[in-house]
Enzyme design. Structure first.
Site, PDB file in Angstrom:
ATOM      1  N   SER A  11      -6.889 -12.992 -27.648  1.00  0.00           N
ATOM      2  CA  SER A  11      -6.627 -11.755 -28.392  1.00  0.00           C
ATOM      3  C   SER A  11      -6.664 -11.972 -29.898  1.00  0.00           C
ATOM      4  CB  SER A  11      -5.271 -11.170 -27.980  1.00  0.00           C
ATOM      5  OG  SER A  11      -4.237 -12.106 -28.213  1.00  0.00           O
TER       6      SER A  11
ATOM      7  N   SER B 122      -3.843 -28.644 -28.584  1.00  0.00           N
ATOM      8  CA  SER B 122      -2.550 -29.247 -28.893  1.00  0.00           C
ATOM      9  C   SER B 122      -2.231 -29.019 -30.373  1.00  0.00           C
ATOM     10  CB  SER B 122      -2.587 -30.737 -28.543  1.00  0.00           C
ATOM     11  OG  SER B 122      -1.332 -31.333 -28.750  1.00  0.00           O
TER      12      SER B 122
ATOM     13  N   TYR C 209       8.573 -27.070 -29.634  1.00  0.00           N
ATOM     14  CA  TYR C 209       7.114 -26.839 -29.641  1.00  0.00           C
ATOM     15  C   TYR C 209       6.384 -28.175 -29.727  1.00  0.00           C
ATOM     16  CZ  TYR C 209       2.537 -25.607 -31.562  1.00  0.00           C
ATOM     17  OH  TYR C 209       1.176 -25.513 -31.798  1.00  0.00           O
TER      18      TYR C 209
ATOM     19  N   LYS D 132       3.700 -30.123 -26.981  1.00  0.00           N
ATOM     20  CA  LYS D 132       2.355 -30.601 -27.316  1.00  0.00           C
ATOM     21  C   LYS D 132       2.229 -32.112 -27.084  1.00  0.00           C
ATOM     22  CE  LYS D 132       0.734 -26.577 -28.441  1.00  0.00           C
ATOM     23  NZ  LYS D 132      -0.262 -25.921 -27.566  1.00  0.00           N
TER      24      LYS D 132
END
Length: 297
Positions: free
Chosen positions: A19, A141, A155, A159
Site C-alpha cells: 500500500s 529486515s 522492533y 529483525k
C-alpha cells in the site's frame, strides 16, 4: 511495461505490504521490468493503481493463521499466474518505546507481524517452491537488527530474529535450489515514521528513558528527509534478484544479508571478542571430544 504486457515466461513476484513505502516501490519496479506481479495489502483499495498497471492484487492479512495462508497461497497467489518465483516479505511495522514501556501484548503483536507472519506465509509457499525446485525468499529486515537502537528495541529484536531465520533457510533450502536473502535497510523516505506503521506504547513514557524517547522524536522530525530513496533501492534489489547466471542453472547465490552499517559494527564486535578471548577458556568438560559433526554444529 505492465504485467499484462509481460512475457508469459517472466518471473512472478509476490510482495506483501504494497500500500505504501518499500512494497509499493518494489511492485512498481517489478512492473516496469515486465515481471508478473502479485501485490497484497490489508486494504484492497490502496492497490487500485497497481491493478491498473497490470498487477494482480489481493487482500492479505499476514497475521492470519497458517491454514488461511495456505489457502491464499494455493487458491489465489499461485493460481493468479500458475506459479510464484519470488516472495518478498515486506509487510511490517515499528513498535517504538523503551522495552519496559512496551506491554506484553504489544511485544507479542510486534513479533506476530514482523517475524511469525513471515514464517507462516513463507512456509505456505515452500511446498510450491520445493516441487518446482526453484524460488527466492527476500525478507525485508533492518539495520536495527545490528545497531540495537534504544527506542525501538523490540522492533530491532524481530529483525534480528528474521536475519537468523533467513540464514537458516538459505542452508536448509539450498538442496531445493531455493535462495534466501535478508535485506537490512536503513533510513529511507517512506511514510513509516509518520503513519500507523509506527506505534507508540499505550502505557505512555517512563521518565528517564531519554535516549529511547529521543529516538522517536528524531525519527519523526526527520521524516521525508532521510538519505535513502526507496525507488532506487527497489531497482538495486531486483538487479540483484534477476542478475544473469551462466548456463546451465541454478541462478547465482544470494548474499545472506545486506546492510550498510554491518562492516563498522562487526569490526567493533570483533574488537570486543579479541579483548575478552581468554575469559571463556577453561569451561569445557573433561574427557574425550566428540568430533562427529565435522565442525558443522
Amino acid at each position: 511495461m505492465s504485467s499484462t504486457d509481460a512475457n508469459a515466461n517472466s518471473p512472478v513476484v509476490l510482495i506483501t505490504g504494497c500500500s505504501t513505502g518499500f512494497g509499493r516501490s518494489l511492485a512498481l519496479n517489478a512492473l516496469s521490468r515486465g515481471l508478473r506481479v502479485i501485490a497484497t495489502a490489508r486494504r484492497l483499495s490502496t492497490l487500485d493503481d497497481l491493478r491498473d498497471k497490470g498487477a494482480k492484487v489481493f487482500t492479505l492479512d499476514v497475521n492470519a493463521k497458517r491454514e488461511a495462508l495456505n489457502e491464499f497461497a494455493t487458491k489465489e497467489a499461485i493460481a493468479a499466474f500458475g506459479q510464484v518465483d519470488i516472495l518478498i516479505n515486506n509487510a511490517g511495522y515499528l513498535l517504538a518505546g523503551a522495552i519496559e514501556e512496551d506491554t506484553e501484548e504489544e511485544i507479542r503483536a510486534q513479533f506476530d507481524t514482523n517475524f511469525f507472519a513471515v514464517i507462516n506465509l513463507t512456509c505456505s509457499l515452500l511446498p510450491h517452491f520445493r516441487q518446482r525446485r526453484t524460488g527466492a525468499i527476500v525478507n525485508i529486515s533492518s539495520q536495527g537488527a545490528y545497531l540495537a537502537i534504544p527506542g525501538c528495541g523490540i522492533y530491532s529484536a524481530t529483525k534480528a530474529a528474521l536475519d537468523c531465520i533467513t540464514e537458516v533457510w538459505s542452508k536448509e533450502l539450498a538442496p531445493f535450489n531455493i535462495r534466501a536473502v535478508s535485506l537490512g535497510l536503513g533510513a529511507f523516505r517512506t511514510a513509516v515514521a509518520t503513519s500507523s506503521n509506527t506505534i507508540k506504547p499505550q502505557r505512555g513514557e517512563i521518565e528517564g528513558y531519554d535516549s529511547a524517547h529521543d529516538f522517536l522524536r528524531i525519527f519523526q522530525e526527520r521524516a521525508g528527509q532521510e538519505l535513502g530513496d526507496p525507488d532506487k533501492a527497489a531497482k538495486k534489489i531486483f538487479d540483484l534478484l534477476l542478475s544473469p547466471s551462466p548456463p546451465p542453472p541454478p541462478p547465482p547465490p544470494l548474499p545472506l544479508r545486506f546492510a550498510i552499517e554491518y562492516t563498522r559494527i562487526l569490526k567493533e564486535r570483533l574488537k570486543d571478542i579479541e579483548e575478552w578471548k581468554e575469559f571463556p577458556v577453561g569451561v569445557n568438560a573433561e574427557g574425550p571430544v566428540f568430533e562427529g559433526s565435522g565442525g558443522k554444529f
